[in-house]
Enzyme design. Structure first.
Site, PDB file in Angstrom:
ATOM      1  CB  CYS A 250     -28.956   1.138 -15.330  1.00 40.52           C
ATOM      2  SG  CYS A 250     -28.850   2.831 -14.766  1.00 40.52           S
ATOM      3  N   PRO A 253     -32.417  -6.561 -16.173  1.00 34.79           N
ATOM      4  CG  PRO A 253     -33.367  -8.080 -17.702  1.00 34.79           C
ATOM      5  CD  PRO A 253     -32.979  -6.639 -17.547  1.00 34.79           C
ATOM      6  N   GLY A 254     -30.050  -7.964 -15.859  1.00 39.20           N
ATOM      7  CA  GLY A 254     -28.759  -8.610 -15.703  1.00 39.20           C
ATOM      8  C   GLY A 254     -28.148  -9.139 -16.992  1.00 39.20           C
ATOM      9  CE  LYS A 256     -26.368  -3.990 -22.722  1.00 36.31           C
ATOM     10  NZ  LYS A 256     -27.810  -4.066 -22.371  1.00 36.31           N
ATOM     11  CG  ASP A 273     -32.183  -1.700 -11.880  1.00 41.66           C
ATOM     12  OD1 ASP A 273     -31.734  -1.812 -13.034  1.00 41.66           O
ATOM     13  OD2 ASP A 273     -33.320  -1.256 -11.639  1.00 41.66           O
ATOM     14  CG  ASP A 302     -31.819   7.348  -7.600  1.00 41.05           C
ATOM     15  OD1 ASP A 302     -31.183   7.337  -8.667  1.00 41.05           O
ATOM     16  OD2 ASP A 302     -32.731   8.150  -7.355  1.00 41.05           O
ATOM     17  CB  CYS A 371     -31.776  -0.182 -26.293  1.00 39.09           C
ATOM     18  SG  CYS A 371     -33.057   0.050 -25.056  1.00 39.09           S
TER      19      CYS A 371
HETATM   20  C1  LIG Z   1     -31.869  -0.499 -20.134  1.00 39.26           C
HETATM   21  S1  LIG Z   1     -32.350  -1.184 -18.621  1.00 39.26           S
HETATM   22  C2  LIG Z   1     -30.926  -2.077 -18.179  1.00 39.26           C
HETATM   23  C3  LIG Z   1     -30.754  -3.387 -18.892  1.00 39.26           C
HETATM   24  C4  LIG Z   1     -29.606  -4.205 -18.335  1.00 39.26           C
HETATM   25  N1  LIG Z   1     -28.363  -3.471 -18.331  1.00 39.26           N
HETATM   26  C5  LIG Z   1     -29.405  -5.503 -19.084  1.00 39.26           C
HETATM   27  O1  LIG Z   1     -28.514  -5.577 -19.933  1.00 39.26           O
HETATM   28  O2  LIG Z   1     -30.137  -6.455 -18.804  1.00 39.26           O
HETATM   29  C6  LIG Z   1     -32.249   0.195 -17.569  1.00 39.26           C
HETATM   30  C7  LIG Z   1     -32.384  -0.108 -16.097  1.00 39.26           C
HETATM   31  O3  LIG Z   1     -32.176   1.116 -15.389  1.00 39.26           O
HETATM   32  C8  LIG Z   1     -32.903   1.048 -14.188  1.00 39.26           C
HETATM   33  N2  LIG Z   1     -32.980   2.427 -13.653  1.00 39.26           N
HETATM   34  C9  LIG Z   1     -33.770   3.427 -14.062  1.00 39.26           C
HETATM   35  N3  LIG Z   1     -33.531   4.542 -13.333  1.00 39.26           N
HETATM   36  C10 LIG Z   1     -32.557   4.214 -12.441  1.00 39.26           C
HETATM   37  C11 LIG Z   1     -31.902   4.924 -11.402  1.00 39.26           C
HETATM   38  N4  LIG Z   1     -32.166   6.207 -11.140  1.00 39.26           N
HETATM   39  N5  LIG Z   1     -30.975   4.262 -10.684  1.00 39.26           N
HETATM   40  C12 LIG Z   1     -30.668   2.971 -10.935  1.00 39.26           C
HETATM   41  N6  LIG Z   1     -31.273   2.250 -11.902  1.00 39.26           N
HETATM   42  C13 LIG Z   1     -32.203   2.864 -12.649  1.00 39.26           C
HETATM   43  C14 LIG Z   1     -34.210   0.411 -14.599  1.00 39.26           C
HETATM   44  O4  LIG Z   1     -34.851  -0.172 -13.485  1.00 39.26           O
HETATM   45  C15 LIG Z   1     -33.747  -0.619 -15.633  1.00 39.26           C
HETATM   46  O5  LIG Z   1     -33.612  -1.878 -15.040  1.00 39.26           O
END
Ligand SMILES: C[S@@+](CC[C@H](N)C(=O)[O-])C[C@H]1O[C@@H](n2cnc3c(N)ncnc32)[C@H](O)[C@@H]1O
Length: 430
Positions: A250, A253-254, A256, A273, A302, A371
């Site tokens: 997931c 915006p990148g 990690k 994502d 997904d 988080c």
């Molecule tokens: C907590 S954020 C990720 C932050 C990211 N790891 C970072 O450090 O910048 C969670 C992410 O999960 C994505 N997301 C939600 N449901 C999802 C799914 N079923 N499959 C893939 N990504 C998903 C969201 O679009 C979001 O960008």
């Protein structure tokens, strides 16, 4: 009246009503900011964020002042905005009241302007008393307060206070471009106050109030804005990621993904994502940080169903969550989240976990991250996972930070320090 002619309080009131309807503040701010003159922007931000931050504190204090429920989100928001100005800003009380009452009229609620005027005058006459009531209130929606009290009985009071604080501005120095010491020296040369973070080896906390894009080396990609506790994901792996094939499940915006690429020489990194716009943001960040190499694949898919075509050594699963650990940065979360959303989020996390686990090679590691500060998304989610997966073994994270849980470690938001995060490292053993 043409909305462009609204006074500033009416523009804030409009935005607060949209948050109450369920729209996210960051999107609303992006849309609205062009309607705010340059000179008003700082005050606009302060009024919006401040009112949302203290929303439930002010609600608790103002309810006894109203004879009946106004049933009007615009006017409710404007009353809270008026009280916020009276209690927390240096704006003269007469200006706070008259500008707010004018906003009520401009938004088309003249019949209620008298009530708003009376409430604000009452608070203004008895400011000290109201301030005490406001700061003594727990300041959270009741479902969230009850849950946090159950999850963190010893920490609940500090937690309620910490969630009202401003989160520090923290950056991660791009180790592929410079070192933390060199960048700190560059900040000093530019008279920008900063200090090294305690736990993250590449983190710096910035004290000077300066727009991020004006910090030295922004365009050149010398740093990325990221909370210290979010930076711990890569710290947990130490050297283990060199030469590995990794999925950031997931990724957008990148934050990690880019940290891993700065710190390690990976074989391949797949950033997944399901949100196309947010994938675009990963691309922009890779480009700015000069990390855009051929061994990185961005996939819009997904994570509950996506299947890997290759052997995966490491999975970073920064799951979608309640984001209750970052309320300090996004106070609208207090209004946006409902208890029913949490149940759905927990189910989604479980589906993503189960599918991604199937993609992992034997001997590989999955780092589960949220988080959130709710145990149902963290420790309890992991407890459920381990009880359903005999091929999973927890690898304890033996660091100094956070609170050791039955499974994983929890960081709670603390004044002047990082946000609420949860980490659990799991190895696939058979
Ligand atoms: C907590 S954020 C990720 C932050 C990211 N790891 C970072 O450090 O910048 C969670 C992410 O999960 C994505 N997301 C939600 N449901 C999802 C799914 N079923 N499959 C893939 N990504 C998903 C969201 O679009 C979001 O960008």
């Amino acid at each position: 009246m043409n909305p462009l002619q609204f006074n500033l309080r009416a523009k804030v009131g409009y935005l607060l009503s949209k948050v109450q309807e369920g729209e996210s503040l960051s999107k609303l701010l992006d849309d609205q900011l062009n309607n705010i003159t340059e000179k008003d922007r700082a005050l606009f931000h302060q009024l919006v964020l401040g009112t949302l931050r203290y929303w439930y504190n002010i609600k608790a204090a103002s309810l006894p002042l109203l004879k009946k429920d106004l049933n009007n989100p615009y006017v409710e928001g404007l009353i809270y905005l008026g009280i916020y100005q009276l209690i927390f800003t240096r704006i003269p009380p007469h200006a706070s009241i008259s500008e707010t009452v004018t906003a009520v009229k401009q938004l088309g609620f003249s019949p209620l302007s008298g009530v708003v005027n009376a409430v604000l005058r009452k608070v203004s006459r008895d400011q000290e008393n109201f301030k005490q009531i406001i700061v003594n209130a727990h300041g959270l929606p009741s479902w969230l307060y009850k849950r946090l009290k159950r999850d963190w009985p010893e920490q609940i009071q500090d937690l309620c206070l910490a969630l009202k604080e401003h989160a520090p501005l923290t950056i991660r120095v791009n180790q592929k471009q410079t070192t933390r010491n060199n960048y700190l020296a560059l900040l000093e040369e530019n008279h920008i106050e900063a200090k090294k973070c305690n736990f993250s080896q590449s983190g710096l906390q910035i004290f000077s109030a300066i727009p991020i894009t004006q910090l030295p080396g922004f365009k050149e990609g010398l740093f990325f804005v990221q909370d210290e506790n979010a930076q711990l994901a890569s710290e947990i792996f130490d050297k283990k990621l060199d030469g590995k094939t990794i999925i950031d499940a997931c990724a957008a915006p990148g934050g990690k993904t880019t940290h891993i690429l700065e710190k390690f020489k990976v074989n391949k990194l797949i950033a997944l994502d399901n949100n196309e716009n947010r994938i675009q943001r990963i691309q922009e960040n890779l480009y700015r940080l000069k990390l855009n190499n051929s061994n990185i694949e961005l996939i819009n898919s997904d994570a509950t169903t996506w299947q890997s075509k290759e052997n995966i050594d490491i999975i970073l699963l920064d799951a979608p969550c309640s984001a209750t650990g970052v309320i300090r940065r996004h106070p609208d979360i207090q209004l946006l989240r409902k208890m029913s959303d949490i149940t759905q989020t927990v189910e989604l996390q479980e589906k993503i976990l189960n599918n991604m686990w199937n993609q992992l090679s034997i001997g590989g590691y999955l780092l589960y991250i949220t988080c959130s500060i709710l145990k149902i998304e963290n420790e309890n989610q992991m407890e459920n996972f381990f009880s359903n997966h005999i091929d999973a073994k927890e690898i304890p994270i033996n660091n100094h930070w956070g609170i050791k849980q039955k499974f994983g470690r929890q960081l709670l938001p603390v004044d002047q320090f990082g946000d609420g995060f949860y980490y659990c490292l799991i190895q696939k053993v058979i």
